[in-house]
Design a protein around this motif. Structure first.
Motif, PDB file in Angstrom:
ATOM      1  N   VAL A 138       0.865  -1.180   0.000  1.00 14.13           N
ATOM      2  CA  VAL A 138       0.000   0.000   0.000  1.00 14.13           C
ATOM      3  C   VAL A 138       0.902   1.230   0.000  1.00 14.13           C
ATOM      4  O   VAL A 138       1.555   1.524   1.010  1.00 14.13           O
ATOM      5  N   ALA A 150     -11.876   8.601  -8.577  1.00 14.63           N
ATOM      6  CA  ALA A 150     -11.857   8.875  -7.138  1.00 14.63           C
ATOM      7  C   ALA A 150     -13.109   8.358  -6.445  1.00 14.63           C
ATOM      8  O   ALA A 150     -13.082   7.993  -5.263  1.00 14.63           O
ATOM      9  N   CYS A 188     -14.519   5.625  -6.731  1.00 16.88           N
ATOM     10  CA  CYS A 188     -14.452   4.198  -6.432  1.00 16.88           C
ATOM     11  C   CYS A 188     -13.835   3.926  -5.062  1.00 16.88           C
ATOM     12  O   CYS A 188     -13.930   2.806  -4.568  1.00 16.88           O
ATOM     13  N   ARG A 189     -13.190   4.929  -4.480  1.00 19.03           N
ATOM     14  CA  ARG A 189     -12.513   4.728  -3.203  1.00 19.03           C
ATOM     15  C   ARG A 189     -13.491   4.929  -2.053  1.00 19.03           C
ATOM     16  O   ARG A 189     -14.344   5.809  -2.083  1.00 19.03           O
ATOM     17  N   SER A 221      -7.684  -2.828  -0.996  1.00 22.10           N
ATOM     18  CA  SER A 221      -6.886  -1.830  -1.700  1.00 22.10           C
ATOM     19  C   SER A 221      -7.773  -1.134  -2.730  1.00 22.10           C
ATOM     20  O   SER A 221      -8.887  -1.589  -3.032  1.00 22.10           O
ATOM     21  N   TYR A 222      -7.260  -0.049  -3.298  1.00 20.33           N
ATOM     22  CA  TYR A 222      -8.042   0.666  -4.321  1.00 20.33           C
ATOM     23  C   TYR A 222      -8.307  -0.243  -5.520  1.00 20.33           C
ATOM     24  O   TYR A 222      -9.422  -0.278  -6.051  1.00 20.33           O
ATOM     25  N   GLU A 270     -11.144  -2.530  -4.750  1.00 24.81           N
ATOM     26  CA  GLU A 270     -12.437  -1.840  -4.790  1.00 24.81           C
ATOM     27  C   GLU A 270     -12.906  -1.679  -6.233  1.00 24.81           C
ATOM     28  O   GLU A 270     -14.081  -1.892  -6.541  1.00 24.81           O
ATOM     29  N   VAL A 271     -11.998  -1.282  -7.118  1.00 24.39           N
ATOM     30  CA  VAL A 271     -12.349  -1.142  -8.529  1.00 24.39           C
ATOM     31  C   VAL A 271     -12.789  -2.488  -9.100  1.00 24.39           C
ATOM     32  O   VAL A 271     -13.788  -2.575  -9.826  1.00 24.39           O
TER      33      VAL A 271
END
Length: 283
Positions: free
Chosen positions: A76, A230, A232-233, A267-268, A271-272
């Motif tokens: 991360v 952004a 999506c976070r 993690s991002y 999430e995506v």
């Protein structure tokens, strides 16, 4: 819940040959699934294990639930404090347990990478108590942790080096704002890499979340469009709001606190990947 045929093939050394096919569930067990294919299996469950039975030739495989854990390693670049760190996530759908270990990452004046108090690649496993897990002292679990630390973590070294050298930031700043700015074939290359990242993350997510948990998240994001990157976070915030307002976790029999913690740990990229898999706007 699991790919039972794959588990059977992965544990052939533990399969016990039977003199005759099982005529019914073993003591204190209940049938929970059957499989198709060349080798049909009947899956039974007890409080401690899954029992996979084959009729012809008759055989039985016992899989203790405490051994059905999954480990996920990730770097991360920026945690909530803006600092880089390494995460090791542990999840066991069979026992309903999950936990995480986090450690800061730094580069010293000699250019060496440190994960907590250990040099990256030195091979000495740091203390990872995972005290809340019922299988923390299980030999297979500790062996898997060591292999991840010894073999998998050093493979992240180029990515971590890129972070500290600023190469990732420079690439992001240099990226053109529109498709016309890309060299021929560059856009296809980026899209292909994006698709592969999503595919890999979705494979991990399919083991982290139960079907009911995924249905709950799908219901939450159904009306959402995620127009910007952004947006999506922080997916867990949208789920938390619906849990408070509608209590949809009760209807699906989902442990809300456990689900929210798992979502916070994503993690991002994960999430995506989850949004790509579940949002109807991506169909």
């Amino acid at each position: 819940m699991y790919d039972w045929n794959a588990l059977w093939e992965d544990n052939t050394d533990r399969i016990k040959t039977l003199e005759a096919p099982l005529s019914g569930p073993p003591d204190a067990a209940r049938a929970v699934a059957t499989t198709d294919g060349e080798t049909p299996l009947t899956v039974y469950e007890t409080d401690e294990a899954f029992l996979l039975a084959r009729q012809a030739p008759p055989a039985l495989l016992t899989l203790p639930k405490r051994e059905l854990f999954e480990l996920t390693l990730r770097f991360v670049p920026e945690n909530e404090s803006g600092e880089p760190e390494v995460n090791i996530l542990v999840d066991n759908l069979a026992t309903g347990e999950s936990d995480a270990w986090r450690s800061p990452v730094r580069r010293d004046d000699e250019g060496r990478l440190w994960v907590g108090s250990r040099l990256l690649g030195e091979g000495v496993l740091p203390p990872m108590p995972f005290d809340d897990l019922s299988f923390t002292d299980n030999a297979s679990f500790r062996d898997a942790l060591y292999r991840l630390w010894q073999d998998d973590l050093p493979q992240l070294a180029p990515l971590i080096e890129s972070h500290f050298s600023g190469e990732l930031s420079r690439l992001a700043e240099a990226a053109p704002s529109g498709a016309d700015g890309f060299e021929e074939g560059r856009l296809d290359q980026i899209c292909d890499r994006y698709a592969e990242i999503v595919r890999r993350e979705q494979a991990v997510l399919s083991r982290l979340f139960s079907d009911d948990e995924l249905r709950l998240v799908a219901e939450v994001i159904r009306p959402l469009t995620f127009d910007s990157a952004a947006s999506c976070r922080g997916l867990w915030l949208a789920v938390e709001a619906r849990l408070v307002d509608d209590e949809i976790d009760r209807a699906l029999g989902v442990d809300a606190a456990r689900l929210l913690q798992r979502l916070k740990d994503l993690s991002y990229a994960q999430e995506v990947a989850l949004i790509e898999a579940l949002s109807p706007h991506n169909a």
